[in-house]
Design a protein around this motif. Structure first.
Motif, mmCIF file in Angstrom:
data_model
loop_
_atom_site.group_PDB
_atom_site.id
_atom_site.type_symbol
_atom_site.label_atom_id
_atom_site.label_comp_id
_atom_site.label_asym_id
_atom_site.label_seq_id
_atom_site.Cartn_x
_atom_site.Cartn_y
_atom_site.Cartn_z
ATOM 1 N N UNK A 19 0.815 -1.220 0.000
ATOM 2 C CA UNK A 19 0.000 0.000 0.000
ATOM 3 C C UNK A 19 0.848 1.269 0.000
ATOM 4 N N UNK A 20 2.158 1.138 0.176
ATOM 5 C CA UNK A 20 3.040 2.306 0.125
ATOM 6 C C UNK A 20 3.149 2.799 -1.313
ATOM 7 N N UNK A 21 2.832 4.050 -1.592
ATOM 8 C CA UNK A 21 2.961 4.558 -2.966
ATOM 9 C C UNK A 21 4.385 4.441 -3.507
ATOM 10 N N UNK A 22 5.382 4.587 -2.617
ATOM 11 C CA UNK A 22 6.771 4.532 -3.057
ATOM 12 C C UNK A 22 7.220 3.116 -3.423
ATOM 13 N N UNK A 23 6.533 2.105 -2.919
ATOM 14 C CA UNK A 23 6.956 0.723 -3.136
ATOM 15 C C UNK A 23 5.942 -0.044 -3.990
ATOM 16 N N UNK A 24 4.772 -0.282 -3.421
ATOM 17 C CA UNK A 24 3.708 -0.952 -4.165
ATOM 18 C C UNK A 24 4.034 -2.393 -4.532
ATOM 19 N N UNK A 25 3.162 -2.965 -5.350
ATOM 20 C CA UNK A 25 3.361 -4.340 -5.788
ATOM 21 C C UNK A 25 4.598 -4.517 -6.639
ATOM 22 N N UNK A 26 4.914 -3.513 -7.458
ATOM 23 C CA UNK A 26 6.100 -3.594 -8.321
ATOM 24 C C UNK A 26 7.363 -3.659 -7.477
ATOM 25 N N UNK A 27 7.444 -2.813 -6.476
ATOM 26 C CA UNK A 27 8.608 -2.821 -5.598
ATOM 27 C C UNK A 27 8.727 -4.122 -4.821
ATOM 28 N N UNK A 28 7.590 -4.658 -4.383
ATOM 29 C CA UNK A 28 7.624 -5.915 -3.645
ATOM 30 C C UNK A 28 8.073 -7.068 -4.541
ATOM 31 N N UNK A 29 7.674 -7.040 -5.784
ATOM 32 C CA UNK A 29 8.153 -8.051 -6.733
ATOM 33 C C UNK A 29 9.657 -7.945 -6.936
ATOM 34 N N UNK A 30 10.174 -6.726 -6.965
ATOM 35 C CA UNK A 30 11.624 -6.541 -7.091
ATOM 36 C C UNK A 30 12.344 -7.143 -5.890
ATOM 37 N N UNK A 31 11.785 -6.939 -4.698
ATOM 38 C CA UNK A 31 12.388 -7.528 -3.510
ATOM 39 C C UNK A 31 12.343 -9.049 -3.580
ATOM 40 N N UNK A 32 11.249 -9.580 -4.041
ATOM 41 C CA UNK A 32 11.114 -11.029 -4.143
ATOM 42 C C UNK A 32 12.148 -11.627 -5.094
ATOM 43 N N UNK A 33 12.455 -10.912 -6.148
ATOM 44 C CA UNK A 33 13.403 -11.406 -7.155
ATOM 45 C C UNK A 33 14.854 -11.108 -6.797
ATOM 46 N N UNK A 34 15.080 -10.394 -5.692
ATOM 47 C CA UNK A 34 16.416 -9.883 -5.372
ATOM 48 C C UNK A 34 17.245 -10.866 -4.560
ATOM 49 N N UNK A 35 18.556 -10.623 -4.625
ATOM 50 C CA UNK A 35 19.538 -11.387 -3.848
ATOM 51 C C UNK A 35 20.392 -10.412 -3.057
ATOM 52 N N UNK A 36 20.493 -10.611 -1.751
ATOM 53 C CA UNK A 36 21.293 -9.717 -0.908
ATOM 54 C C UNK A 36 22.279 -10.533 -0.087
ATOM 55 N N UNK A 37 23.520 -10.076 -0.048
ATOM 56 C CA UNK A 37 24.564 -10.739 0.727
ATOM 57 C C UNK A 37 24.897 -9.889 1.941
ATOM 58 N N UNK A 38 24.884 -10.504 3.117
ATOM 59 C CA UNK A 38 25.188 -9.801 4.364
ATOM 60 C C UNK A 38 26.499 -10.350 4.919
ATOM 61 N N UNK A 39 27.483 -9.461 5.062
ATOM 62 C CA UNK A 39 28.789 -9.839 5.589
ATOM 63 C C UNK A 39 28.804 -9.583 7.087
ATOM 64 N N UNK A 40 28.793 -10.653 7.859
ATOM 65 C CA UNK A 40 28.813 -10.535 9.310
ATOM 66 C C UNK A 40 27.429 -10.610 9.918
ATOM 67 N N UNK A 41 27.207 -11.628 10.745
ATOM 68 C CA UNK A 41 25.922 -11.772 11.439
ATOM 69 C C UNK A 41 26.076 -11.279 12.871
ATOM 70 N N UNK A 42 26.571 -10.045 13.009
ATOM 71 C CA UNK A 42 26.847 -9.484 14.327
ATOM 72 C C UNK A 42 25.832 -8.448 14.744
ATOM 73 N N UNK A 43 26.318 -7.410 15.444
ATOM 74 C CA UNK A 43 25.416 -6.383 15.938
ATOM 75 C C UNK A 43 24.729 -5.621 14.832
#
Length: 260
Positions: A19-43
């Protein structure tokens, strides 16, 4: 995983995003298709991982070769007391799968170094770095620069934190990590958390901001933090933002993208 549409379950789960105008369904689909790497599972990595999983980032990689220690639990909120002694990467992955079974999580139970950095980074769209030493930060940065991947980098020390995004592969005016180091705006020379301490919620604040920037990069929302450094002083409390300049002496040697 079907990435060209949202299921009914996903529409319901991510309703407050959609429902966010800045994100919407299109933005959520982009997140679903995305890959993110996180270096360090710390603080820092803890809130980043939790919020990326909650946001529906389709594939999340976790790089960490350490084991959970009792002293970690004051700020590394992805773990529980029962996690003590276990692999950080594996324990964090289990927590993310529990939080959101719709995302895929890959465990990289290893230390990132010059021999494996490019291979790791190549499989992801955006990298979030919460490592605690300069050598790792430089290695991650150089791999992201060479492969053309946005790098969202954060650090904390005591009651202070800082956050920026590196995209020097795009050319001027985007600076690189060495531009920042040479400008003297870095905390890598300060004592480690074990030596100097860190207020747990400060890591949470900065890590959460880091997660915001990763989501923005993946979804194409708002303005990038590249070329700007966000500073957080919890004691004051205040936020400051300063402009980072691309140094001419650095641009020809380190800033430019190198594919070789």
């Amino acid at each position: 995983m079907t990435i060209d549409r949202l299921t009914e379950t996903e529409i319901h789960r991510y309703a407050r995003h959609i429902v966010l105008p800045e994100l919407g369904g299109v933005g959520q689909l982009r997140l679903k298709a995305a890959n993110a790497l996180v270096i360090g599972a710390g603080g820092l990595g803890s809130p980043v991982l939790l919020y990326l999983a909650a946001a529906g980032v389709g594939h999340i990689g976790i790089v960490d070769d350490e084991r959970v220690d009792l002293t970690n639990l004051q700020r590394q909120i992805v773990f529980a007391t029962s996690s003590e002694g276990r692999s950080k990467a594996a324990s964090a992955a289990a927590r993310l799968r529990e939080l959101n079974p719709l995302v895929d999580v890959t465990v990289h139970d290893l230390r990132l170094d010059a021999n494996n950095a490019r291979k790791l980074v190549a499989g992801y769209d955006v990298v979030a770095d919460g490592s605690d030493n300069l050598d790792t930060r430089l290695t991650v940065h150089d791999a992201c620069r060479d492969l053309g991947r946005p790098l969202v980098s954060a650090s904390v020390q005591g009651l202070d934190g800082q956050l920026t995004t590196y995209k020097s592969y795009l050319g001027s005016p985007h600076p690189c990590l060495r531009c920042l180091i040479e400008a003297g705006v870095t905390d890598d020379a300060l004592p480690s958390c074990a030596q100097g301490g860190v207020l747990g919620p400060v890591a949470g604040v900065v890590g959460t901001l880091q997660a915001v920037e990763v989501v923005k990069e993946l979804a194409g929302v708002g303005s990038s933090l590249s070329g700007k450094l966000l500073l957080y002083d919890a004691a004051a409390p205040c936020f400051d933002r300063i402009v980072l300049r691309r140094r001419s002496a650095c641009a020809g040697t380190f800033c430019a993208r190198r594919d070789g």
